[in-house]
Design a protein around this motif. Structure first.
Motif, PDB file in Angstrom:
ATOM      1  N   VAL A  39      -0.494  -1.593   7.279  1.00 24.94           N
ATOM      2  CA  VAL A  39      -0.312  -0.063   6.952  1.00 24.94           C
ATOM      3  C   VAL A  39      -1.448   0.500   7.184  1.00 24.94           C
ATOM      4  N   LEU A  40      -2.673   0.084   7.443  1.00 22.31           N
ATOM      5  CA  LEU A  40      -3.928   0.850   7.876  1.00 22.31           C
ATOM      6  C   LEU A  40      -3.582   1.619   8.725  1.00 22.31           C
ATOM      7  N   GLY A  41      -4.201   3.174   8.385  1.00 22.74           N
ATOM      8  CA  GLY A  41      -4.060   4.177   9.492  1.00 22.74           C
ATOM      9  C   GLY A  41      -2.846   4.924   9.359  1.00 22.74           C
ATOM     10  N   ARG A  42      -1.701   4.148   8.778  1.00 21.83           N
ATOM     11  CA  ARG A  42      -0.479   5.144   8.798  1.00 21.83           C
ATOM     12  C   ARG A  42      -0.268   6.120   7.599  1.00 21.83           C
ATOM     13  N   ASP A  43       0.541   6.905   7.799  1.00 17.28           N
ATOM     14  CA  ASP A  43       0.933   8.059   6.710  1.00 17.28           C
ATOM     15  C   ASP A  43       1.377   7.572   5.493  1.00 17.28           C
ATOM     16  N   LYS A  44       0.874   8.107   4.282  1.00 17.24           N
ATOM     17  CA  LYS A  44       1.531   7.613   3.261  1.00 17.24           C
ATOM     18  C   LYS A  44       2.809   7.495   3.047  1.00 17.24           C
ATOM     19  N   GLU A  45       3.681   8.633   3.584  1.00 18.47           N
ATOM     20  CA  GLU A  45       4.868   8.603   3.565  1.00 18.47           C
ATOM     21  C   GLU A  45       5.817   7.471   4.547  1.00 18.47           C
ATOM     22  N   ASP A  46       4.959   6.851   5.326  1.00 20.12           N
ATOM     23  CA  ASP A  46       5.542   5.906   6.059  1.00 20.12           C
ATOM     24  C   ASP A  46       5.802   4.514   5.412  1.00 20.12           C
ATOM     25  N   ALA A  47       6.174   4.786   4.139  1.00 21.50           N
ATOM     26  CA  ALA A  47       6.665   3.451   3.410  1.00 21.50           C
ATOM     27  C   ALA A  47       5.370   2.990   2.805  1.00 21.50           C
ATOM     28  N   ARG A  48       4.156   3.635   2.813  1.00 15.29           N
ATOM     29  CA  ARG A  48       3.055   2.906   1.983  1.00 15.29           C
ATOM     30  C   ARG A  48       3.201   3.031   0.533  1.00 15.29           C
TER      31      ARG A  48
END
Length: 700
Positions: A330-339
């Motif tokens: 998940v590193l570097g991905r948007d919060k909304e991208d299921a994080r």
């Protein structure tokens, strides 16, 4: 008597020894059952139970089964012989798995549980190889004790065998595994002379001279090693199943993978077709936080496993219910991208999986773990087990799918898709070897690119194993670079009998044992496609420079990917050319059927370009639909909304899923006629829009 299989098994993975705290168990069961959860799966880890030779601690496990019976819930026991006791590892240290360089596999904690005894992967008994007879005997002995203890328990539904069925690609080069490899080779080849002709190894004087290949190269010995590893692994899984069934024939045998047949069949043994064949109910782990939350990904795994299950019931066995924060995926991905999972995410993930055909669902945590690298992750309930907006959404869906009013709907299954995507395991294995030095992922990108192209066009594309081609009228082969002669012959017959085959470049270029055919297309496919090869170029690193066009629209340039193969027609009609004039696209008849051939891997280029610049070659895939005469029966009026038709006898149900975060307009027709609703089951059938990450489900 064992617990009854619910209408839709729906729940979570609960007990993992170190979590949740024992003082919360009774309360958690009460909350879960009142919230519509009817099934728990537990990790019964060998290393936490047989604490000394022949000395078992069943207390925690007994309590889980008893609480299930008291609360009207069903239990799936996940056997975890993949965590072996430390005393056994000391005793059988000679059977430790190792890498090609001799590095021994260490005993460690799993990232998913604070319990020791695990190895690096799931393919053995912790760090120990099941190819050692002593280890194999110990594993089967523990499973005999386990199944004998819980046979007939009123809280027991069945056993989940070999969690996430896969193994580490870096292991196992131990002596017991090398010995098992020699047995496998002897059964396949019979004599060393026969093996020498294929392997080009002429100085083996004894079978014991053979060692597993250390290289990763496109040679027959490496292909045999990959095939052996898969055969060997699934043989051990079958031994586990046979051991449990011998003691408890009434329990349901279940397993689940990671929906990895497109990405990890060759290296990790993720052959979902083979895994599903062994059990009564199959399933898959698929987590948006690890895979991505794009609309197509929310359907991909369910569609893949539906194909692999071949009509058997299957579950979304591990679905995300909470956040994932610091893991590398998940590193570097948007919060909304299921994080950080929202209730709307849980609604979408659940309904999309049911729309794809899943008929069971588990959250991979009931509540978050309290220690280890995955602390706080995935749980729909709070750290203390309290309800959250996410658990409330989970409960709403669970009550809905198990309501008597949904019995008929949940008995129906998705109809056959408009087109089949051809899965050739040999092609993936060979591509792993062929592409290893360059680190190419052409096979994966091609398979994903073809699926995504049809998905974005509102076309249901089914995943079709090469043994199931006869079930489909139209098949698309995204990356068929290796094809055994037997499959080439069956494809030729299928086309001759009336099938329509769309193939990308180099169909069957590599034949049995990875040998290039001197006549291309290989193994008689030249007659099927009505062409012979003109030139070929294997340069996937600059595949984005491959340009071609359809003669019907010569001004529109399409970009390819992967390899390039141009053709000289021998009865085929030319439909397109590469930049520079070489023949790129042809169509031909063969018997009662037809073929369409394109001399590059359009699907790999499509996926690449969608990922980098949002473009792609949708015009190519529309050409394929037009050529095959495919018009999807379901038209949603909006390609962002997916429509799936389910059927059981004369009962039909339409699932309309909006996987985007925004409300989407719809104007639905079926076979050209306006939607005629018998009953609305979910959402508002009369609405002109479907809310974001939501659905409309109706009986027709």
């Amino acid at each position: 008597m064992p617990a009854k299989l619910p209408q839709v098994p729906y729940g979570a993975v609960y007990f993992r020894k170190s979590n949740p705290p024992r003082e919360d168990w009774a309360r958690d069961y009460g909350i879960a059952s009142s919230d519509g959860l009817n099934t728990f799966r537990h990790w019964f880890m060998w290393s936490a139970i047989e604490r000394a030779p022949g000395k078992y601690d069943w207390d925690d496990c007994d309590r889980q089964l008893d609480l299930a019976a008291e609360n009207g819930m069903a239990t799936v026991i996940a056997e975890f012989t993949m965590a072996s006791p430390d005393w056994l590892q000391r005793k059988l240290d000679f059977a430790r798995m190792c890498k090609a360089d001799g590095t021994l596999m260490a005993s460690q904690h799993s990232p998913s549980v604070a319990v020791g005894g695990f190895g690096d992967g799931l393919g053995g008994a912790g760090p120990l190889t099941l190819n050692a007879p002593e280890v194999h005997e110990a594993v089967m002995g523990f499973l005999t004790e386990l199944s004998g203890r819980y046979r007939g328990h009123p809280g027991l539904m069945g056993y989940d065998v070999n969690n996430e069925v896969n193994y580490s690609p870096d292991y196992d080069f131990s002596k017991p595994t090398a010995a098992a490899f020699r047995v496998w080779l002897r059964e396949k080849y019979g004599t060393l002379d026969a093996l020498a002709k294929v392997w080009h190894r002429y100085s083996y004087a004894e079978w014991d001279d053979i060692m597993p290949p250390r290289q990763i190269q496109p040679y027959s010995e490496c292909l045999d090693w990959l095939r052996f590893r898969e055969d060997n692994f699934y043989g051990h899984v079958q031994d586990k199943i046979n051991t449990i069934r011998a003691v408890d024939p009434d329990a349901t045998i279940i397993s689940h993978g990671i929906a990895g047949a497109v990405t990890a069949l060759a290296g990790h043994g993720c052959n979902d077709w083979r895994a599903a064949e062994q059990v009564e109910i199959y399933g898959y782990t698929w987590i948006g936080a690890r895979k991505g939350n794009q609309p197509w990904r929310n359907f991909f795994a369910g569609d893949l496993i539906r194909g692999a299950a071949r009509g058997k019931p299957f579950w979304h066995a591990e679905r995300q219910g909470g956040p994932l924060w610091m893991q590398p995926q998940v590193l570097g991905r948007d919060k909304e991208d299921a994080r950080v999972a929202t209730p709307e995410d849980i609604r979408l993930w659940s309904l999309a999986s049911f729309a794809a055909g899943a008929r069971g669902m588990m959250n991979l945590r009931y509540r978050p773990l309290l220690n280890g690298p995955l602390f706080g992750a995935f749980g729909a309930y709070g750290m203390d087990g309290s309800r959250t907006p996410r658990s409330e959404m989970q409960a709403k869906i669970g009550r809905w799918v198990n309501a008597p009013e949904q019995t008929a709907c949940m008995s129906a299954s998705p109809v056959r898709g408009d087109i089949g995507l051809l899965m050739i395991p040999e092609a993936q294995r060979f591509d792993l070897l062929l592409s290893s030095q360059g680190g190419f992922k052409t096979y994966q990108d091609a398979m994903w690119g073809a699926y995504r192209a049809f998905f974005d066009m509102g076309v249901q594309a089914d995943w079709v194993h090469d043994q199931d081609i006869e079930k489909y009228d139209v098949i698309y082969a995204p990356y068929p670079i290796m094809m055994p002669a037997e499959l080439a012959g069956r494809l030729a017959k299928w086309v001759a009998d009336g099938g329509q085959l769309i193939s990308e470049a180099c169909p069957g270029y590599f034949g049995d044992d990875g040998r290039v055919g001197v006549q291309q297309p290989n193994n008689g496919l030249d007659a099927v496609f009505g062409v012979v090869e003109d030139e070929v170029e294997f340069m996937p690193d600059i595949g984005d420079r491959i340009c071609l066009s359809l003669d019907s629209d010569a001004d529109a340039t399409l970009r390819g990917g992967g390899f390039l193969q141009s053709y000289s027609p021998k009865g085929a009609k030319v439909l397109g050319h590469f930049e520079g004039g070489r023949v790129a696209i042809t169509t031909s008849t063969h018997g009662k059927g037809r073929t369409l051939l394109v001399g590059t891997h359009m699907s790999a280029g499509h996926f690449r370009d969608l990922e980098t610049n949002g473009a792609g070659v949708a015009a190519w895939f529309q050409t394929c639909l037009d050529w095959a005469g495919i018009t999807p029966a379901i038209q949603t009026g909006n390609k962002a909304v997916q429509g799936r038709l389910h059927q059981d006898g004369d009962q039909r149900y339409l699932w309309l899923i909006n996987p985007t975060p925004d409300a989407q307009p719809i104007a639905v027709t079926i076979d050209g006629a306006p939607l005629a609703v018998k009953e609305t089951l979910w959402g508002d059938a009369g609405a002109t829009h479907i809310p974001g990450r939501d659905a409309v489900i109706v009986a027709l």
